[in-house]
Design a protein around this motif. Sequence first.
Motif, PDB file in Angstrom:
ATOM      1  N   LEU A 224       0.834  -1.125  -0.158  1.00  0.00           N
ATOM      2  CA  LEU A 224       0.052  -0.430   0.083  1.00  0.00           C
ATOM      3  C   LEU A 224       0.416   1.396   0.000  1.00  0.00           C
ATOM      4  N   ALA A 225       1.604   1.181   0.912  1.00  0.00           N
ATOM      5  CA  ALA A 225       2.920   2.667   0.522  1.00  0.00           C
ATOM      6  C   ALA A 225       3.103   2.538  -0.242  1.00  0.00           C
ATOM      7  N   GLU A 226       4.293   1.797  -1.509  1.00  0.00           N
ATOM      8  CA  GLU A 226       4.710   1.712  -2.271  1.00  0.00           C
ATOM      9  C   GLU A 226       3.654   2.107  -3.512  1.00  0.00           C
ATOM     10  N   GLY A 227       2.329   1.604  -3.275  1.00  0.00           N
ATOM     11  CA  GLY A 227       1.072   2.757  -3.906  1.00  0.00           C
ATOM     12  C   GLY A 227       0.882   3.693  -4.012  1.00  0.00           C
ATOM     13  N   HIS A 234       1.160  11.446 -10.226  1.00  0.00           N
ATOM     14  CA  HIS A 234       0.573  10.836 -11.450  1.00  0.00           C
ATOM     15  C   HIS A 234       0.558   9.237 -11.322  1.00  0.00           C
ATOM     16  N   GLY A 235       0.837   7.821 -10.266  1.00  0.00           N
ATOM     17  CA  GLY A 235       0.688   6.965 -10.750  1.00  0.00           C
ATOM     18  C   GLY A 235       1.991   6.463 -11.566  1.00  0.00           C
ATOM     19  N   MET A 236       3.201   7.221 -11.652  1.00  0.00           N
ATOM     20  CA  MET A 236       4.082   6.854 -12.384  1.00  0.00           C
ATOM     21  C   MET A 236       4.998   6.571 -11.422  1.00  0.00           C
ATOM     22  N   GLU A 237       5.400   5.265 -12.563  1.00  0.00           N
ATOM     23  CA  GLU A 237       7.111   4.554 -12.214  1.00  0.00           C
ATOM     24  C   GLU A 237       7.788   3.528 -12.726  1.00  0.00           C
ATOM     25  N   PRO A 238       8.424   3.955 -13.372  1.00  0.00           N
ATOM     26  CA  PRO A 238       9.620   4.483 -13.561  1.00  0.00           C
ATOM     27  C   PRO A 238       8.917   5.787 -14.102  1.00  0.00           C
ATOM     28  N   ARG A 239       9.877   7.018 -14.202  1.00  0.00           N
ATOM     29  CA  ARG A 239       9.541   8.436 -14.481  1.00  0.00           C
ATOM     30  C   ARG A 239       8.486   8.212 -16.166  1.00  0.00           C
ATOM     31  N   TYR A 240       8.112   8.465 -16.061  1.00  0.00           N
ATOM     32  CA  TYR A 240       7.325   8.363 -17.418  1.00  0.00           C
ATOM     33  C   TYR A 240       6.379   7.348 -17.872  1.00  0.00           C
ATOM     34  N   PHE A 241       5.591   5.895 -16.987  1.00  0.00           N
ATOM     35  CA  PHE A 241       4.958   4.596 -17.246  1.00  0.00           C
ATOM     36  C   PHE A 241       4.780   5.300 -16.255  1.00  0.00           C
ATOM     37  N   HIS A 242       3.472   5.322 -16.610  1.00  0.00           N
ATOM     38  CA  HIS A 242       2.296   5.371 -15.630  1.00  0.00           C
ATOM     39  C   HIS A 242       1.337   3.825 -15.174  1.00  0.00           C
ATOM     40  N   HIS A 243       0.891   3.551 -13.921  1.00  0.00           N
ATOM     41  CA  HIS A 243       0.488   2.684 -13.656  1.00  0.00           C
ATOM     42  C   HIS A 243      -1.409   2.643 -14.131  1.00  0.00           C
ATOM     43  N   PHE A 244      -1.408   3.725 -13.039  1.00  0.00           N
ATOM     44  CA  PHE A 244      -2.627   3.684 -12.884  1.00  0.00           C
ATOM     45  C   PHE A 244      -3.188   6.014 -12.893  1.00  0.00           C
ATOM     46  N   ILE A 245      -4.370   6.215 -12.495  1.00  0.00           N
ATOM     47  CA  ILE A 245      -3.674   7.466 -12.180  1.00  0.00           C
ATOM     48  C   ILE A 245      -4.161   8.105 -10.824  1.00  0.00           C
ATOM     49  N   GLY A 246      -3.169   8.691 -10.911  1.00  0.00           N
ATOM     50  CA  GLY A 246      -3.003   9.187  -9.613  1.00  0.00           C
ATOM     51  C   GLY A 246      -3.178  10.664 -10.343  1.00  0.00           C
ATOM     52  N   GLY A 247      -2.054  11.591  -9.087  1.00  0.00           N
ATOM     53  CA  GLY A 247      -2.307  12.988  -9.213  1.00  0.00           C
ATOM     54  C   GLY A 247      -0.727  13.833  -8.947  1.00  0.00           C
ATOM     55  N   ASN A 248      -0.918  14.525  -8.485  1.00  0.00           N
ATOM     56  CA  ASN A 248       0.568  15.448  -8.475  1.00  0.00           C
ATOM     57  C   ASN A 248      -0.290  16.117  -6.796  1.00  0.00           C
ATOM     58  N   PHE A 249       0.392  15.080  -5.898  1.00  0.00           N
ATOM     59  CA  PHE A 249      -0.337  15.096  -4.268  1.00  0.00           C
ATOM     60  C   PHE A 249       1.438  15.336  -3.967  1.00  0.00           C
ATOM     61  N   ARG A 250       2.239  15.072  -4.656  1.00  0.00           N
ATOM     62  CA  ARG A 250       3.171  16.050  -3.656  1.00  0.00           C
ATOM     63  C   ARG A 250       4.078  17.628  -2.844  1.00  0.00           C
ATOM     64  N   LEU A 251       4.627  16.759  -1.644  1.00  0.00           N
ATOM     65  CA  LEU A 251       5.376  17.382  -1.236  1.00  0.00           C
ATOM     66  C   LEU A 251       6.365  18.771  -1.235  1.00  0.00           C
ATOM     67  N   ASP A 252       6.276  19.778  -0.108  1.00  0.00           N
ATOM     68  CA  ASP A 252       7.314  20.204  -0.740  1.00  0.00           C
ATOM     69  C   ASP A 252       8.249  19.739   0.269  1.00  0.00           C
ATOM     70  N   GLU A 253       9.979  21.002  -0.240  1.00  0.00           N
ATOM     71  CA  GLU A 253      10.974  21.027   0.802  1.00  0.00           C
ATOM     72  C   GLU A 253      10.346  22.487   1.394  1.00  0.00           C
ATOM     73  N   ILE A 254      10.094  23.216   1.259  1.00  0.00           N
ATOM     74  CA  ILE A 254       9.200  24.221   2.403  1.00  0.00           C
ATOM     75  C   ILE A 254       8.695  23.716   3.671  1.00  0.00           C
ATOM     76  N   GLN A 255       7.764  22.812   3.391  1.00  0.00           N
ATOM     77  CA  GLN A 255       6.801  22.876   4.123  1.00  0.00           C
ATOM     78  C   GLN A 255       7.546  21.655   4.540  1.00  0.00           C
ATOM     79  N   ALA A 256       8.057  21.026   4.311  1.00  0.00           N
ATOM     80  CA  ALA A 256       8.343  19.601   5.081  1.00  0.00           C
ATOM     81  C   ALA A 256       9.572  20.576   6.018  1.00  0.00           C
ATOM     82  N   ALA A 257      10.323  21.174   5.817  1.00  0.00           N
ATOM     83  CA  ALA A 257      11.452  21.788   6.596  1.00  0.00           C
ATOM     84  C   ALA A 257      11.057  22.790   7.555  1.00  0.00           C
ATOM     85  N   VAL A 258       9.566  23.416   7.479  1.00  0.00           N
ATOM     86  CA  VAL A 258       8.927  23.826   8.587  1.00  0.00           C
ATOM     87  C   VAL A 258       8.543  22.742   9.637  1.00  0.00           C
ATOM     88  N   LEU A 259       8.049  21.888   9.149  1.00  0.00           N
ATOM     89  CA  LEU A 259       7.295  20.494  10.291  1.00  0.00           C
ATOM     90  C   LEU A 259       8.284  20.264  10.563  1.00  0.00           C
TER      91      LEU A 259
END
Length: 399
Positions: A224-227, A234-259
């Motif tokens: 599940l973690a891998e999924g 975007h369901g992508m692994e490796p780059r530009y190969f898409h297993h399923f439709i995901g999204g741009n749900f990435r966390l950015d570095e500035i937010q992570a640093a603050v946290l």
Amino acid sequence: MRVPLLDLSGQYRALAEPLRAEIDEILATQEFILGPKVRAFEAAIAAYCGVPHAIGVSSGTDALLAILMALGVGPGDAVVTTAYTFFATGGCIARVGATPLFVDMDPVTYNISPRALEEYLANKCQQRQDGSIADIAGRTVRAIMPVHLFGLCCDMDPIMAITQHYRLQVIEDAAQAIGAEYPGANGTAQAGTIGGCGCFSFYPSKNLGAAGDAGLLICRDDALAEGLRICRQHGMEPRYFHHFIGGNFRLDEIQAAVLNVKLPHLDGWSAARRRVADVYREEFSRRGLDDHLELPAEPYRAAGLTNHHIYHQYVIRTPRRDALREHLTRREIGTAIYYPVGLHQQQCFDYLGYNEGDLPETERAARETLALPIYPELTREQQAAVVDAIAEFFDRPAV
Ligand SMILES: Cc1ncc(COP(=O)(O)O)c(C=O)c1O
């Protein structure tokens, strides 16, 4: 005395130096997305929660969306949840094309009622021959989404027993409850670690708040973690190969640093919020106001847990809520209504066909609850001003 509902400036002043240093470092390296700060934050949260996997995402909403997508919940499916919650809980279920099914809440804790859940599944749904369970319209019930509202864990033992019986996934919406503990039959458990997956929000006003939007998922299951990691890109692994439709749900570095800077303070801040809650309780009772107000329940306090409640919100209730709120606004005391309308009565969910009276406890809470100021930096004087103003409203003499 002016008392804002929330004031984050004190917290910022205390941490300004390390926060600025972290952000400067990111600007120097120009590494903005899913870099070392995100990895460090994921490792720190996994350790804090005692789980193997933490996946940083762009918001609490996107955490909910990502887990539903990763589990393949979609059209023809349904997810059972509470209507007394922030919109994202139900909105995400609908956004993946599934149907939110709302059951009523417990009027004491404001969390989903295990009894209402059990009754709903037993009486309004049907088990198919293959063991899956369908609602009245034939939709497959895939999951339960309990919400640990205001920083108090749902009563998870009966919920887990029900979901195991019906073999349903449990997605914990722990957006408001990071660190909150539950005294389960198998020992103390943290919000988000009990079901198959837990979702957190780090919206700036949360107990652990970023400097913008941020969220995270935790789980124990490796696949599940891998999924979820694939889903957030975007369901992508490796780059530009898409297993399923995901999204741009990435966390950015500035937010992570603050946290990363804030996480070591989280338990101290939650303890300070509990002290504020204790002062409210003592003062309301000393002034005889507990006859007029229902104060937040603390069902797990006697179990001796530290984070038995993390008081993301301090919510009282009274049938005279609207008049009380107007009075407090005149006295410059900030308040909020979480939530004025249950999700089952939101206009966007008209198509689900719920009627007034379907969820009576949710509807009563929507009329009666009021959130008062609570944050670690709230002073005794500010709290006294809140209590004085409430006493004045109920015509209680100063003591
Ligand atoms: C119960 C609940 N679920 C989900 C969310 C969504 O989180 P976010 O605002 O980070 O998208 C929130 C945020 O307030 C929330 O309170």
